[in-house]
Design an enzyme around this catalytic site. Structure first.
Site, PDB file in Angstrom:
ATOM      1  N   SER A 129      -4.396  29.742 -20.261  1.00 26.43           N
ATOM      2  CA  SER A 129      -4.232  28.628 -21.183  1.00 26.43           C
ATOM      3  C   SER A 129      -4.477  27.291 -20.484  1.00 26.43           C
ATOM      4  O   SER A 129      -5.555  27.042 -19.966  1.00 26.43           O
ATOM      5  CB  SER A 129      -2.836  28.701 -21.821  1.00 26.43           C
ATOM      6  OG  SER A 129      -2.718  27.837 -22.904  1.00 26.43           O
ATOM      7  N   ASP A 162      -7.113  22.925 -24.885  1.00 22.91           N
ATOM      8  CA  ASP A 162      -6.799  23.414 -23.550  1.00 22.91           C
ATOM      9  C   ASP A 162      -7.759  24.551 -23.209  1.00 22.91           C
ATOM     10  O   ASP A 162      -8.715  24.814 -23.941  1.00 22.91           O
ATOM     11  CB  ASP A 162      -5.336  23.845 -23.455  1.00 22.91           C
ATOM     12  CG  ASP A 162      -4.989  24.933 -24.462  1.00 22.91           C
ATOM     13  OD1 ASP A 162      -5.714  25.068 -25.460  1.00 22.91           O
ATOM     14  OD2 ASP A 162      -3.991  25.647 -24.256  1.00 22.91           O
ATOM     15  N   ASP A 207      -7.810  27.755 -23.335  1.00 25.43           N
ATOM     16  CA  ASP A 207      -8.079  28.854 -24.272  1.00 25.43           C
ATOM     17  C   ASP A 207      -8.087  28.390 -25.718  1.00 25.43           C
ATOM     18  O   ASP A 207      -8.188  29.207 -26.633  1.00 25.43           O
ATOM     19  CB  ASP A 207      -7.094  30.000 -24.082  1.00 25.43           C
ATOM     20  CG  ASP A 207      -5.678  29.659 -24.517  1.00 25.43           C
ATOM     21  OD1 ASP A 207      -5.334  28.458 -24.537  1.00 25.43           O
ATOM     22  OD2 ASP A 207      -4.898  30.581 -24.805  1.00 25.43           O
ATOM     23  N   ASP A 255      -5.947  27.265 -27.872  1.00 27.78           N
ATOM     24  CA  ASP A 255      -4.940  27.600 -28.883  1.00 27.78           C
ATOM     25  C   ASP A 255      -4.112  26.380 -29.249  1.00 27.78           C
ATOM     26  O   ASP A 255      -3.179  26.485 -30.042  1.00 27.78           O
ATOM     27  CB  ASP A 255      -4.049  28.762 -28.438  1.00 27.78           C
ATOM     28  CG  ASP A 255      -3.180  28.439 -27.230  1.00 27.78           C
ATOM     29  OD1 ASP A 255      -3.376  27.374 -26.602  1.00 27.78           O
ATOM     30  OD2 ASP A 255      -2.302  29.265 -26.902  1.00 27.78           O
TER      31      ASP A 255
END
Length: 445
Positions: free
Chosen positions: A102, A241, A243, A245
């Site tokens: 992340s 960010d 990833d 999400d």
């Protein structure tokens, strides 16, 4: 060994804490627990990753673990976490695995596992997987034709982009957005999604090389985005960010629009459209008191949960609600996904701007953020602090002094011997004074 699963999967320094061996064991265990053989042919697992360098090594290990347990792998390559969750459901897979840390620095990596339908795992399932991974329960190990095979999904990104398009009720023509992709998993799909919806897009930090993910960019480093928005005269900026999400925003003047303000804008828009189930928003205890006040004034109920998007998801599912999120920018739309989706959040936020013709600063002004002071206190025993009558008395005294104009929250860290002392008040100096006093009390226990 401590518990493998943290608040968001298995995470650690790649090749030291999160080794290829551990990744293989976790993947094999997940396949054993989540993909038991049954009718309907061989079970499948979706595998995706962010572009950090260690992802290739860990992907190979995860694929080996899954196939060794008799599961066919559907490899979707570099895509955001919410895309892997969506594709797990879309492709009717028994599980999905996302390899990402992340927003963490490049040397870290992690493994997030989704059950069928793209849902995050509950504690009981994580415990079962851990039992198999650590050898206290037996893993499945077929031979011959029972070993899984590997397939690529060449249209995976297109499927996800089509999904995003269906979740946006209006076009974004006339809006200019600067999007910071954090050199991460959304470096291709985020600009593509915003352009497909009609926006003019300036993409920055969208050239991942495996080493530069989250490096002074993305949702944890907004300075470059803030300058770029002003320099380009854009209507807003969006930061993802590694990833993707999560999503944070920047208004035309370069000021931050955080997750609480984003939820305010979205909740009001969904209420007006009749999409906000029971006129209720789900947020965590860390959301600013200003969000509570804004929702109360708008006639919207606010359900609070523990910190972590998995708890927001639990709150959404248990109440059947339609919007929830965190101050950090994780926002969940259960009608369109099972986890936080930064690109979808950006689309819906711009959709509200296009619908109303109002700049994001004006829309976000429906919420006033109260000053917040956070102090991390190192302690010998977090449980002793939680049980201390002295600490409880100090918290009650602080709450009485604040009345309805502030709040106090003491929260133990999930990974360290720390207690986080948070105080919000209408006056910053009052918040600082009370936070320092409470921190001193906590430290003395």
């Amino acid at each position: 060994m401590g518990r493998l699963f943290g608040t968001d999967g298995v995470r650690g320094l790649a090749n030291t804490e999160l080794t290829a061996e551990l990744a293989l064991q976790v993947a094999s265990a997940a396949a054993t627990v989540l993909a038991s053989p049954g009718s309907g042919g061989r079970k499948t697992a979706v595998v995706g990753r962010d572009p950090r360098a260690s992802g290739e090594m860990l992907e190979a290990a995860v694929v080996a673990g899954l196939t060794s347990a008799g599961v066919d792998v559907l490899n979707v390559g570099v895509l955001p976490t919410p895309a892997v969750a969506f594709l797990t459901a879309e492709l009717d897979a028994a599980l999905g695995v996302m390899i990402s840390a992340s927003h963490n620095p490049m040397p870290d990596n992690g493994i997030k596992i989704f059950a069928a339908g793209g849902h995050k795992l509950d504690d009981e399932v994580e415990d079962r997987i851990e039992s198999v991974a650590t050898g206290t329960a037996t893993r499945r190990a077929p031979t011959g034709a029972g070993i899984g095979r590997v397939h690529t999904v060449p249209d995976a990104a297109d499927r996800y982009l089509q999904h995003l398009t269906t979740a946006l009720p209006n076009r974004l023509d006339g809006l200019t957005v600067v999007v910071d992709c954090a050199h991460g998993a959304a470096s291709d799909v985020a600009p593509a999604a915003y352009r497909a919806a009609g926006a003019t897009v300036v993409a920055i930090n969208a050239e991942p090389d495996g080493l530069n993910i989250n490096e002074n960019c993305g949702s944890t480093h907004l300075e470059g985005l803030q300058k770029a928005v002003v320099r380009h005269g854009a209507d807003l900026g969006l930061a993802h960010d590694g990833d993707a999400d999560r999503c944070l925003a920047v208004d035309a003047g370069g000021s931050l629009v955080d997750g609480d303000a984003i939820m305010t804008v979205l909740a009001l828009g969904m209420r007006d459209a009749g999409e906000l189930v029971d006129d209720t928003l789900v947020a965590t205890v860390m959301s600013n008191l200003g969000l509570h006040i804004a929702m109360r004034e708008a006639g919207i109920s606010l359900v609070t949960t523990a910190v972590g998007d998995r708890y927001v998801l639990e709150g959404l599912r248990s109440g059947g609600f339609s919007l929830g999120g965190e101050q950090s920018g994780h926002v969940v739309f259960p009608a369109f996904g099972t986890t936080g989706d930064g690109v979808l959040t950006g689309l819906r936020l711009m959709g509200r701007m296009a619908e109303t013709g109002q700049p994001i600063a004006e829309l976000a002004s429906a919420m006033t953020t109260l000053p917040q002071v956070l102090v991390n206190v190192k302690v010998a025993d977090k449980r002793a602090v939680a049980a201390s009558p002295v600490v409880l008395d100090a918290v009650l005294a602080a709450e009485r002094s604040l009345g309805e104009n502030g709040r106090v929250l003491l929260r133990p860290s999930g990974t360290e011997q720390l207690v986080r002392v948070m105080v919000e008040a209408s006056d910053l100096e009052v918040a600082r004074k009370l936070a320092d006093e409470l921190a001193g009390t906590v430290a003395s226990v």
